[in-house]
Design a protein around this motif. Structure first.
Motif, PDB file in Angstrom:
ATOM      1  N   GLU A  18       0.860  -1.194   0.000  1.00  0.00           N
ATOM      2  CA  GLU A  18       0.000   0.000   0.000  1.00  0.00           C
ATOM      3  C   GLU A  18       0.891   1.237   0.000  1.00  0.00           C
ATOM      4  OE1 GLU A  18      -4.049   0.293   2.189  1.00  0.00           O
ATOM      5  OE2 GLU A  18      -2.793  -1.063   3.376  1.00  0.00           O
ATOM      6  N   LYS A  19       0.462   2.254  -0.761  1.00  0.00           N
ATOM      7  CA  LYS A  19       1.277   3.460  -0.874  1.00  0.00           C
ATOM      8  C   LYS A  19       0.376   4.683  -1.025  1.00  0.00           C
ATOM      9  CE  LYS A  19       5.165   5.236  -3.581  1.00  0.00           C
ATOM     10  NZ  LYS A  19       6.084   4.916  -4.693  1.00  0.00           N
ATOM     11  N   TRP A  20       0.722   5.724  -0.279  1.00  0.00           N
ATOM     12  CA  TRP A  20       0.000   6.990  -0.315  1.00  0.00           C
ATOM     13  C   TRP A  20       0.984   8.077  -0.710  1.00  0.00           C
ATOM     14  CZ3 TRP A  20       0.055   3.346   3.448  1.00  0.00           C
ATOM     15  CH2 TRP A  20      -1.157   2.758   3.832  1.00  0.00           C
ATOM     16  N   THR A  40       5.403  10.795   0.952  1.00  0.00           N
ATOM     17  CA  THR A  40       5.008   9.432   0.613  1.00  0.00           C
ATOM     18  C   THR A  40       5.085   8.536   1.842  1.00  0.00           C
ATOM     19  OG1 THR A  40       5.871   9.696  -1.618  1.00  0.00           O
ATOM     20  CG2 THR A  40       5.551   7.453  -0.864  1.00  0.00           C
ATOM     21  N   LYS A  41       4.111   7.642   1.965  1.00  0.00           N
ATOM     22  CA  LYS A  41       4.138   6.587   2.982  1.00  0.00           C
ATOM     23  C   LYS A  41       3.847   5.280   2.264  1.00  0.00           C
ATOM     24  CE  LYS A  41       2.808   9.490   6.829  1.00  0.00           C
ATOM     25  NZ  LYS A  41       1.800   9.852   7.800  1.00  0.00           N
ATOM     26  N   GLU A  42       4.589   4.236   2.648  1.00  0.00           N
ATOM     27  CA  GLU A  42       4.419   2.940   1.994  1.00  0.00           C
ATOM     28  C   GLU A  42       4.544   1.825   3.025  1.00  0.00           C
ATOM     29  OE1 GLU A  42       6.028   0.484  -1.908  1.00  0.00           O
ATOM     30  OE2 GLU A  42       7.033   2.331  -1.330  1.00  0.00           O
ATOM     31  N   ILE A  43       3.741   0.780   2.845  1.00  0.00           N
ATOM     32  CA  ILE A  43       3.787  -0.384   3.732  1.00  0.00           C
ATOM     33  C   ILE A  43       4.739  -1.420   3.118  1.00  0.00           C
ATOM     34  CG2 ILE A  43       2.470  -2.219   4.861  1.00  0.00           C
ATOM     35  CD1 ILE A  43       1.735   0.671   5.783  1.00  0.00           C
ATOM     36  N   THR A  44       5.743  -1.802   3.901  1.00  0.00           N
ATOM     37  CA  THR A  44       6.689  -2.830   3.465  1.00  0.00           C
ATOM     38  C   THR A  44       6.694  -3.952   4.498  1.00  0.00           C
ATOM     39  OG1 THR A  44       8.571  -1.814   4.600  1.00  0.00           O
ATOM     40  CG2 THR A  44       8.171  -1.139   2.313  1.00  0.00           C
ATOM     41  N   SER A  45       7.323  -5.060   4.122  1.00  0.00           N
ATOM     42  CA  SER A  45       7.383  -6.221   5.003  1.00  0.00           C
ATOM     43  C   SER A  45       8.829  -6.686   5.129  1.00  0.00           C
ATOM     44  CB  SER A  45       6.520  -7.341   4.426  1.00  0.00           C
ATOM     45  OG  SER A  45       6.624  -8.502   5.212  1.00  0.00           O
ATOM     46  N   LYS A  46       9.218  -7.035   6.352  1.00  0.00           N
ATOM     47  CA  LYS A  46      10.545  -7.585   6.589  1.00  0.00           C
ATOM     48  C   LYS A  46      10.398  -8.704   7.602  1.00  0.00           C
ATOM     49  CE  LYS A  46      15.227  -6.347   7.944  1.00  0.00           C
ATOM     50  NZ  LYS A  46      16.087  -5.287   8.454  1.00  0.00           N
ATOM     51  N   GLY A  48       8.236 -10.976   7.730  1.00  0.00           N
ATOM     52  CA  GLY A  48       6.837 -11.170   8.090  1.00  0.00           C
ATOM     53  C   GLY A  48       6.219 -10.043   8.901  1.00  0.00           C
ATOM     54  N   GLU A  49       7.020  -9.014   9.255  1.00  0.00           N
ATOM     55  CA  GLU A  49       6.487  -7.883  10.022  1.00  0.00           C
ATOM     56  C   GLU A  49       6.270  -6.698   9.078  1.00  0.00           C
ATOM     57  OE1 GLU A  49       7.507  -5.060  13.898  1.00  0.00           O
ATOM     58  OE2 GLU A  49       8.969  -6.545  13.276  1.00  0.00           O
ATOM     59  N   LEU A  50       5.119  -6.002   9.243  1.00  0.00           N
ATOM     60  CA  LEU A  50       4.814  -4.847   8.403  1.00  0.00           C
ATOM     61  C   LEU A  50       5.392  -3.569   9.008  1.00  0.00           C
ATOM     62  CD1 LEU A  50       1.097  -5.545   7.400  1.00  0.00           C
ATOM     63  CD2 LEU A  50       3.161  -5.913   6.027  1.00  0.00           C
ATOM     64  N   PHE A  51       5.873  -2.689   8.122  1.00  0.00           N
ATOM     65  CA  PHE A  51       6.440  -1.403   8.516  1.00  0.00           C
ATOM     66  C   PHE A  51       5.845  -0.308   7.653  1.00  0.00           C
ATOM     67  CE2 PHE A  51       9.564  -4.521   9.729  1.00  0.00           C
ATOM     68  CZ  PHE A  51      10.094  -4.039  10.922  1.00  0.00           C
ATOM     69  N   MET A  52       5.775   0.916   8.201  1.00  0.00           N
ATOM     70  CA  MET A  52       5.409   2.081   7.413  1.00  0.00           C
ATOM     71  C   MET A  52       6.694   2.853   7.155  1.00  0.00           C
ATOM     72  SD  MET A  52       2.648   5.158   7.918  1.00  0.00           S
ATOM     73  CE  MET A  52       1.240   4.106   7.533  1.00  0.00           C
ATOM     74  N   VAL A  53       7.000   3.051   5.873  1.00  0.00           N
ATOM     75  CA  VAL A  53       8.206   3.762   5.486  1.00  0.00           C
ATOM     76  C   VAL A  53       7.814   5.178   5.060  1.00  0.00           C
ATOM     77  CG1 VAL A  53      10.168   3.808   3.886  1.00  0.00           C
ATOM     78  CG2 VAL A  53       9.280   1.611   4.726  1.00  0.00           C
ATOM     79  N   THR A  54       8.464   6.176   5.697  1.00  0.00           N
ATOM     80  CA  THR A  54       8.262   7.578   5.335  1.00  0.00           C
ATOM     81  C   THR A  54       9.603   8.115   4.832  1.00  0.00           C
ATOM     82  OG1 THR A  54       8.868   8.506   7.483  1.00  0.00           O
ATOM     83  CG2 THR A  54       6.567   7.798   7.205  1.00  0.00           C
ATOM     84  N   ALA A  55       9.653   9.385   4.487  1.00  0.00           N
ATOM     85  CA  ALA A  55      10.901   9.974   3.992  1.00  0.00           C
ATOM     86  C   ALA A  55      12.011   9.898   5.039  1.00  0.00           C
ATOM     87  CB  ALA A  55      10.663  11.425   3.592  1.00  0.00           C
ATOM     88  N   SER A  56      11.657   9.982   6.318  1.00  0.00           N
ATOM     89  CA  SER A  56      12.684  10.072   7.347  1.00  0.00           C
ATOM     90  C   SER A  56      12.827   8.845   8.241  1.00  0.00           C
ATOM     91  CB  SER A  56      12.413  11.297   8.230  1.00  0.00           C
ATOM     92  OG  SER A  56      11.143  11.180   8.842  1.00  0.00           O
ATOM     93  N   GLU A  57      11.850   7.927   8.192  1.00  0.00           N
ATOM     94  CA  GLU A  57      11.955   6.798   9.116  1.00  0.00           C
ATOM     95  C   GLU A  57      11.143   5.597   8.652  1.00  0.00           C
ATOM     96  OE1 GLU A  57      10.495   8.111  12.969  1.00  0.00           O
ATOM     97  OE2 GLU A  57       8.856   9.160  12.036  1.00  0.00           O
ATOM     98  N   THR A  58      11.471   4.457   9.268  1.00  0.00           N
ATOM     99  CA  THR A  58      10.736   3.213   9.060  1.00  0.00           C
ATOM    100  C   THR A  58      10.184   2.809  10.418  1.00  0.00           C
ATOM    101  OG1 THR A  58      12.160   2.568   7.224  1.00  0.00           O
ATOM    102  CG2 THR A  58      10.919   0.816   8.304  1.00  0.00           C
ATOM    103  N   ILE A  59       8.853   2.761  10.540  1.00  0.00           N
ATOM    104  CA  ILE A  59       8.190   2.536  11.825  1.00  0.00           C
ATOM    105  C   ILE A  59       7.452   1.211  11.782  1.00  0.00           C
ATOM    106  CG2 ILE A  59       6.544   3.531  13.477  1.00  0.00           C
ATOM    107  CD1 ILE A  59       6.828   6.148  11.656  1.00  0.00           C
ATOM    108  N   GLU A 169      -2.824  17.371   0.029  1.00  0.00           N
ATOM    109  CA  GLU A 169      -3.882  16.598  -0.630  1.00  0.00           C
ATOM    110  C   GLU A 169      -3.306  15.295  -1.188  1.00  0.00           C
ATOM    111  OE1 GLU A 169      -6.663  16.878  -4.606  1.00  0.00           O
ATOM    112  OE2 GLU A 169      -6.337  18.709  -3.479  1.00  0.00           O
ATOM    113  N   LEU A 170      -4.052  14.208  -1.001  1.00  0.00           N
ATOM    114  CA  LEU A 170      -3.653  12.909  -1.531  1.00  0.00           C
ATOM    115  C   LEU A 170      -3.755  12.943  -3.053  1.00  0.00           C
ATOM    116  CD1 LEU A 170      -2.793  10.054  -0.453  1.00  0.00           C
ATOM    117  CD2 LEU A 170      -5.149   9.386  -0.918  1.00  0.00           C
ATOM    118  N   ILE A 171      -2.635  12.644  -3.734  1.00  0.00           N
ATOM    119  CA  ILE A 171      -2.650  12.663  -5.189  1.00  0.00           C
ATOM    120  C   ILE A 171      -2.584  11.258  -5.778  1.00  0.00           C
ATOM    121  CG2 ILE A 171      -1.767  14.998  -5.430  1.00  0.00           C
ATOM    122  CD1 ILE A 171       1.023  13.798  -5.989  1.00  0.00           C
ATOM    123  N   LYS A 172      -2.188  10.262  -4.947  1.00  0.00           N
ATOM    124  CA  LYS A 172      -2.100   8.900  -5.460  1.00  0.00           C
ATOM    125  C   LYS A 172      -2.220   7.916  -4.308  1.00  0.00           C
ATOM    126  CE  LYS A 172       0.736   5.879  -8.297  1.00  0.00           C
ATOM    127  NZ  LYS A 172       2.076   5.604  -8.807  1.00  0.00           N
TER     128      LYS A 172
END
Length: 175
Positions: A18-20, A40-46, A48-59, A169-172
């Motif tokens: 998922e990506k915003w 941008t925010k994107e959901i990644t997996s490492k 088996g655990e999901l993370f939210m990746v932003t420009a400055s951090e992976t949470i 505003e969300l563009i994608k």
């Protein structure tokens, strides 16, 4: 489709990939541009655990979806048209300045809202109050968040602080 109330998203609501993408701009009444870009925010997996990746951090996503117990949080779950509360946040900026934001919040509607990324059922939440900090800054604030439950985030945001106006505003959005 009428929705009585929207609960806080859980880990199960997110999917890898998922990506915003939002566009944002902040301008003073004198025309000085203080912010202009994309977020941008994107959901990644490492492992088996999901993370939210932003420009400055992976949470870890598990941290983001922890149940909010506070009655003064940005989003007071469950969301429901007509609901009112006080949003209160105390913070420290990167340079060490301490501050607070205190605003009366009200969910004024739940209806289809159109942004560049598409049209989504969304809550419009109005926040009115004050921001202040330890350097003597104080300003009246008016924020409007347009939150789409389907996307688990805001799709539009406007903020007004005295002579500064900020929009996002969300563009994608992609699954």
């Amino acid at each position: 489709m009428a929705v009585d109330a929207t609960q806080q998203p859980t880990l199960a609501n997110y999917k890898e990939g998922e990506k915003w993408v939002w566009k944002y701009k902040g301008v003073t009444t004198k025309g000085e541009v203080r912010a202009d870009g994309k977020d941008t925010k994107e959901i990644t997996s490492k492992n088996g655990e999901l993370f939210m990746v932003t420009a400055s951090e992976t949470i870890p996503l598990a941290e983001i979806v922890k149940p909010v117990k506070s009655n003064t949080s940005r989003y007071n779950w469950p969301l429901q048209a007509g609901k009112k509360w006080t949003f209160e946040e105390h913070w420290t900026s990167e340079d060490g300045t301490k501050g607070s934001t205190i605003q009366d919040a009200e969910i004024v509607s739940f209806k289809p809202e159109k942004v560049e990324a598409g049209t989504f059922m969304a809550y419009t939440i109005e926040y009115k109050g004050k921001i202040s900090n330890s350097r003597g800054y104080s300003a009246a604030t008016e924020d409007i968040h347009v939150y789409a439950p389907e996307l688990k985030t805001f799709i539009k945001l406007t903020q007004k602080q005295d002579d500064y106006f900020y929009t996002e505003e969300l563009i994608k959005y992609s699954k």
